[in-house]
Design a protein around this motif. Structure first.
Motif, mmCIF file in Angstrom:
data_model
loop_
_atom_site.group_PDB
_atom_site.id
_atom_site.type_symbol
_atom_site.label_atom_id
_atom_site.label_comp_id
_atom_site.label_asym_id
_atom_site.label_seq_id
_atom_site.Cartn_x
_atom_site.Cartn_y
_atom_site.Cartn_z
ATOM 1 N N GLN A 1 -25.467 -24.591 25.984
ATOM 2 C CA GLN A 1 -25.935 -25.675 26.577
ATOM 3 C C GLN A 1 -26.847 -26.201 25.470
ATOM 4 O O GLN A 1 -27.134 -27.479 25.579
ATOM 5 C CB GLN A 1 -26.820 -25.113 27.963
ATOM 6 N N LEU A 2 -27.610 -25.607 24.614
ATOM 7 C CA LEU A 2 -28.492 -25.977 23.858
ATOM 8 C C LEU A 2 -27.712 -27.146 22.790
ATOM 9 O O LEU A 2 -28.318 -28.060 22.443
ATOM 10 C CB LEU A 2 -29.180 -24.949 22.940
ATOM 11 N N LEU A 3 -26.652 -26.391 22.276
ATOM 12 C CA LEU A 3 -25.917 -27.268 21.184
ATOM 13 C C LEU A 3 -25.504 -28.547 21.941
ATOM 14 O O LEU A 3 -25.533 -29.675 21.588
ATOM 15 C CB LEU A 3 -24.682 -26.613 20.753
ATOM 16 N N ILE A 4 -24.861 -28.550 23.109
ATOM 17 C CA ILE A 4 -24.540 -29.687 23.836
ATOM 18 C C ILE A 4 -25.718 -30.791 24.198
ATOM 19 O O ILE A 4 -25.616 -31.790 24.027
ATOM 20 C CB ILE A 4 -23.836 -29.316 25.366
ATOM 21 N N ASN A 5 -26.769 -30.032 24.604
ATOM 22 C CA ASN A 5 -27.902 -30.854 24.842
ATOM 23 C C ASN A 5 -28.224 -31.520 23.626
ATOM 24 O O ASN A 5 -28.678 -33.020 23.707
ATOM 25 C CB ASN A 5 -29.080 -30.117 25.437
ATOM 26 N N ASP A 6 -28.491 -31.008 22.330
ATOM 27 C CA ASP A 6 -28.956 -31.652 21.215
ATOM 28 C C ASP A 6 -27.904 -32.511 20.856
ATOM 29 O O ASP A 6 -28.469 -33.752 20.361
ATOM 30 C CB ASP A 6 -28.796 -30.377 20.279
ATOM 31 N N LEU A 7 -26.618 -32.486 20.720
ATOM 32 C CA LEU A 7 -25.651 -33.404 20.380
ATOM 33 C C LEU A 7 -25.494 -34.543 21.571
ATOM 34 O O LEU A 7 -25.346 -35.688 20.946
ATOM 35 C CB LEU A 7 -24.340 -32.550 20.336
ATOM 36 N N GLU A 8 -25.749 -34.213 22.694
ATOM 37 C CA GLU A 8 -25.804 -35.568 23.505
ATOM 38 C C GLU A 8 -26.883 -36.455 23.408
ATOM 39 O O GLU A 8 -26.584 -37.586 23.481
ATOM 40 C CB GLU A 8 -25.658 -34.880 24.905
ATOM 41 N N TYR A 9 -28.068 -35.664 23.072
ATOM 42 C CA TYR A 9 -29.449 -36.444 22.732
ATOM 43 C C TYR A 9 -28.894 -37.357 21.619
ATOM 44 O O TYR A 9 -29.338 -38.495 21.630
ATOM 45 C CB TYR A 9 -30.426 -35.474 22.656
ATOM 46 N N ILE A 10 -28.656 -36.501 20.347
ATOM 47 C CA ILE A 10 -28.497 -37.483 19.034
ATOM 48 C C ILE A 10 -27.410 -38.445 19.256
ATOM 49 O O ILE A 10 -27.601 -39.541 18.900
ATOM 50 C CB ILE A 10 -27.865 -36.279 17.868
ATOM 51 N N HIS A 11 -26.360 -38.152 20.191
ATOM 52 C CA HIS A 11 -25.242 -38.870 20.586
ATOM 53 C C HIS A 11 -25.754 -40.435 21.182
ATOM 54 O O HIS A 11 -25.349 -41.222 21.006
ATOM 55 C CB HIS A 11 -24.104 -38.391 21.158
ATOM 56 N N SER A 12 -26.760 -40.061 22.180
ATOM 57 C CA SER A 12 -27.409 -41.195 22.994
ATOM 58 C C SER A 12 -28.228 -42.024 21.970
ATOM 59 O O SER A 12 -28.444 -43.197 22.437
ATOM 60 C CB SER A 12 -28.117 -40.515 23.927
ATOM 61 N N LEU A 13 -28.802 -41.561 21.083
ATOM 62 C CA LEU A 13 -29.545 -42.334 19.977
ATOM 63 C C LEU A 13 -28.821 -43.104 19.146
ATOM 64 O O LEU A 13 -29.436 -44.115 18.567
ATOM 65 C CB LEU A 13 -30.696 -41.538 19.298
ATOM 66 N N ALA A 14 -27.427 -42.600 18.926
ATOM 67 C CA ALA A 14 -26.814 -43.305 18.101
ATOM 68 C C ALA A 14 -26.181 -44.722 18.615
ATOM 69 O O ALA A 14 -25.861 -44.902 19.635
ATOM 70 C CB ALA A 14 -25.363 -42.593 17.452
ATOM 71 N N TYR A 15 -26.344 -46.131 17.758
ATOM 72 C CA TYR A 15 -25.820 -47.174 18.227
ATOM 73 C C TYR A 15 -24.306 -46.896 18.482
ATOM 74 O O TYR A 15 -23.637 -46.320 17.663
ATOM 75 C CB TYR A 15 -26.211 -48.494 17.067
ATOM 76 N N LYS A 16 -23.882 -47.638 19.408
ATOM 77 C CA LYS A 16 -22.442 -47.791 19.966
ATOM 78 C C LYS A 16 -22.243 -46.198 20.193
ATOM 79 O O LYS A 16 -20.754 -45.942 20.140
ATOM 80 C CB LYS A 16 -21.477 -48.301 18.830
ATOM 81 N N ARG A 17 -23.124 -45.496 20.904
ATOM 82 C CA ARG A 17 -22.676 -44.224 21.130
ATOM 83 C C ARG A 17 -21.977 -43.398 20.157
ATOM 84 O O ARG A 17 -21.010 -42.510 20.506
ATOM 85 C CB ARG A 17 -21.828 -44.153 22.402
ATOM 86 N N GLY A 18 -22.438 -43.627 18.898
ATOM 87 C CA GLY A 18 -21.867 -42.688 17.957
ATOM 88 C C GLY A 18 -20.355 -42.785 17.566
ATOM 89 O O GLY A 18 -19.895 -41.990 17.099
ATOM 90 N N GLU A 19 -19.920 -43.969 17.774
ATOM 91 C CA GLU A 19 -18.559 -44.345 17.359
ATOM 92 C C GLU A 19 -18.246 -44.146 15.887
ATOM 93 O O GLU A 19 -19.051 -44.548 15.265
ATOM 94 C CB GLU A 19 -18.540 -45.824 17.720
ATOM 95 N N GLY A 20 -17.424 -42.998 15.965
ATOM 96 C CA GLY A 20 -16.598 -42.898 14.479
ATOM 97 C C GLY A 20 -17.739 -41.770 13.898
ATOM 98 O O GLY A 20 -17.319 -41.503 12.533
ATOM 99 N N LEU A 21 -18.768 -41.427 14.311
ATOM 100 C CA LEU A 21 -19.685 -40.418 14.039
ATOM 101 C C LEU A 21 -19.344 -38.832 13.827
ATOM 102 O O LEU A 21 -18.800 -38.499 14.633
ATOM 103 C CB LEU A 21 -20.910 -40.334 14.407
ATOM 104 N N THR A 22 -18.861 -38.429 12.402
ATOM 105 C CA THR A 22 -18.297 -37.029 12.352
ATOM 106 C C THR A 22 -19.320 -36.044 12.066
ATOM 107 O O THR A 22 -20.572 -36.364 11.968
ATOM 108 C CB THR A 22 -17.348 -37.015 11.221
ATOM 109 N N ILE A 23 -18.945 -34.764 12.263
ATOM 110 C CA ILE A 23 -19.947 -33.550 12.012
ATOM 111 C C ILE A 23 -20.506 -33.622 10.728
ATOM 112 O O ILE A 23 -21.634 -33.490 10.519
ATOM 113 C CB ILE A 23 -19.187 -32.410 12.412
#
Length: 618
Positions: free
Chosen positions: A361-383
């Protein structure tokens, strides 16, 4: 950092020049990296606690990502963040379901211990128990012999033998009953048939009264067309009567023995042997599977009337038979450290799943928050890209912290001319030149990189090692490669350099060395710097070992001494260098090193001998 200040043109000390370049490098690179990050993310990304996030990715999250690498076909670094989130949510859902299944298994385990004194040491053991228990026919009435694994061969042989006797008995009875009257089955008929067969085979049978008398009797018992009663039919009669009476005698005489092994499941010719064999095999698999020793109290419970049904009903209060197979899916949930779910106890699995639930849940929350801050919802953003952005944001924070720490020093050195990214650097150089306060030789203090924080007891990762390498490189260049390695070991709080650590350092030098830096002739230095300043330790830090100093610094130190003194002997140069570096007395080795530097400068036509001393070349 590029030494952009021309010392002769601006008449600025090397110490001021280095500080100028440090401040300019940090300020300019900070703005550049901020802009790079902010082209991909909203500004809130810079407020993240990157140290904690990095620590979580290196510890808790690292275990999760390692455990699901097979799900990603070992392409973790190239996996899109949105795809990873989808997979993590799916596994998190499975973990939540698995946790509920563990609750149910724990309740079953407690009930089994309460009712039957059974203890299950692993989840696999408990699931096998449930699976095999529910495969037993609820109407089975096992005997005590069924619960002794060593009786398997004897019981199977008895089932086979009883089945053969019953089937032969029924076949012979049907064959005889089809063509003969019931009197043929009388026990006393068999001896008559035997004697008849004997007489019939004799040469004088037609003269024997018994033959004719018995033949007449047999003809009266034959219910088929009398024309069919031939010699072959008498043979069949004799053969079937033998089988009939033999099997009948066996079924009667051996009944007690058969019953002791097969119990109430045996009903002579009414027995369904296929069902009996299936029921016994289900009990045998049950007994054979468990490494635990079944308590006698449990066996006694099953031997009682409806004992199997009661066990079945107790299990079904928690889980239906058709759902037991789904418990095996617990083993499909990715676990860290190559753990096997079936090998864990219920308590161990509870602790593990509680931790997994929280960490997922921590990892999902972190990634979702970071993903929400990326323009175009992190389109094409890899690990892999995300990790690089993490490192970049961490560098931004380090540089901001460096500027904050050195704020007073910057204000003192640059006056009001420093305006962060709006600074006019030409204006700062002119200011430094106008307020220059030279010391006699212009040597600067040697400053060491700040130790980065890492929790004790955690395995060092390449990312952390390389971060330390870069911090040392930026703060302490130029420096010899062997000194660089020692500094890395020290800042990592290691006692010695291990093969793994050395491999990581070499990997950094060969593949990840910061742009603008080179490893040249065993010295890490800026690629485009031609002039250096000799750095000395402050008095409280003791002397700076001459063997640790790069040749370029020693050359700069000798040139500064000659420049200040106009003309000076080798012995005097050596003496001043020793004093500046904190040596209480000169050793032969120290003098030989300085002598070698002087010879090098002469060969490079930077100094020339004059009247027994040395001067700078014009």
């Amino acid at each position: 950092m590029t030494n952009e200040i021309k010392l002769l043109n601006y008449n600025i000390s090397e110490q001021d020049a280095h500080f100028y370049n440090d401040v300019k490098y940090v300020t300019v690179s900070l703005e550049r990296e901020r802009n790079q990050v902010l082209t991909k993310f909203k500004s809130d990304i810079l407020s993240l606690d990157m140290i904690n996030i990095r620590d979580r990715f290196q510890k808790e999250y690292q275990e999760i990502l390692y455990s699901i690498k097979n799900e990603l076909h070992n392409q973790m670094s190239q996996t899109n963040v949105s795809d990873l989130l989808q997979l993590l949510k799916q596994i998190s859902f499975e973990i939540e379901n698995g946790y509920q299944q563990l609750v149910m298994l724990d309740n079953i385990s407690r009930k089994m211990k309460e009712h039957y004194h059974l203890t299950f040491y692993t989840i696999g053991n408990l699931i096998n128990f449930l699976d095999l228990s529910m495969q037993i026919d609820i109407n089975t009435r096992p005997t005590a012999a069924w619960f002794v694994e060593a009786n398997y061969d004897a019981i199977i042989e008895m089932i086979d033998l009883a089945q053969t006797k019953v089937e032969d008995y029924i076949k012979s009875m049907k064959r005889l009953g089809k063509v003969w009257k019931e009197e043929i089955f009388l026990k006393e008929t068999l001896p008559l048939v035997e004697r008849f067969q004997t007489v019939k085979k004799g040469g004088l049978r037609f003269l024997h009264s018994f033959y004719w008398k018995q033949k007449k009797q047999f003809r009266s018992l034959f219910i088929e067309d009398i024309e069919l009663l031939n010699e072959q039919e008498y043979e069949v009669l004799y053969h079937n009567l033998l089988i009939y009476h033999e099997c009948k005698a066996w079924l009667e005489d051996e009944y007690s023995k058969v019953f002791s092994l097969l119990g109430e499941n045996y009903h002579k010719e009414e027995t369904s042997f296929s069902s009996l064999r299936k029921e016994y095999n289900s009990i045998y698999r049950f007994i054979h599977m468990f490494s635990i020793e079944l308590p006698m109290s449990f066996i006694k419970e099953l031997l009682q009337e409806n004992g199997i049904r009661k066990l079945y009903d107790l299990i079904e209060t928690f889980i239906k038979q058709e759902n037991i197979e789904g418990l095996n899916k617990l083993g499909d949930i990715p676990l860290p450290k190559s753990l096997q779910m079936i090998e864990l106890s219920v308590t161990e699995a509870f602790d593990l799943f509680t931790k997994l639930k929280d960490n997922y849940q921590l990892l999902i929350n972190d990634l979702e928050y970071i993903h929400s801050l990326a323009y175009k919802r992190g389109e094409g953003l890899t690990i892999d890209e995300l990790r690089k952005y993490f490192q970049q944001i961490e560098r931004i924070k380090q540089k901001e912290e460096w500027l904050l720490t050195n704020q007073e020093k910057i204000e003192d050195a640059f006056g009001g001319h420093y305006r962060k990214n709006l600074t006019d650097w030409e204006e700062v150089k002119q200011y430094l030149a106008s307020v220059k306060e030279t010391n006699r030789y212009g040597f600067s203090l040697y400053t060491e990189a700040i130790k980065l924080q890492v929790e004790e007891g955690n395995e060092l990762t390449n990312d952390h090692i390389w971060t330390v390498c870069e911090a040392i490189l930026l703060e302490e260049h130029p420096m010899k490669e062997e000194i660089f390695q020692k500094r890395v070991v020290k800042l990592l709080d290691q006692k010695r350099i291990t093969a793994k650590l050395k491999e990581s350092i070499n990997s950094y030098l060969e593949n990840y060395l910061k742009d603008g830096f080179v490893l040249k002739e065993g010295v890490l230095q800026k690629e485009d710097i031609t002039e250096y300043n000799l750095r000395i330790h402050s008095p409280e830090n003791g002397r700076r070992e001459i063997e640790s100093i790069p040749e370029c610094e020693l050359c700069a130190g000798v040139l500064s001494i000659i420049r200040v003194n106009k003309e000076i002997t080798l012995d005097e140069i050596s003496k001043i260098m020793a004093e500046q570096l904190g040596y209480p007395r000169r050793t032969k080795m120290f003098h030989d090193v300085i002598e070698g530097i002087v010879k090098k400068l002469k060969q490079e036509s930077k100094i020339v001998r004059h009247s027994g001393g040395w001067r700078l070349c014009k």
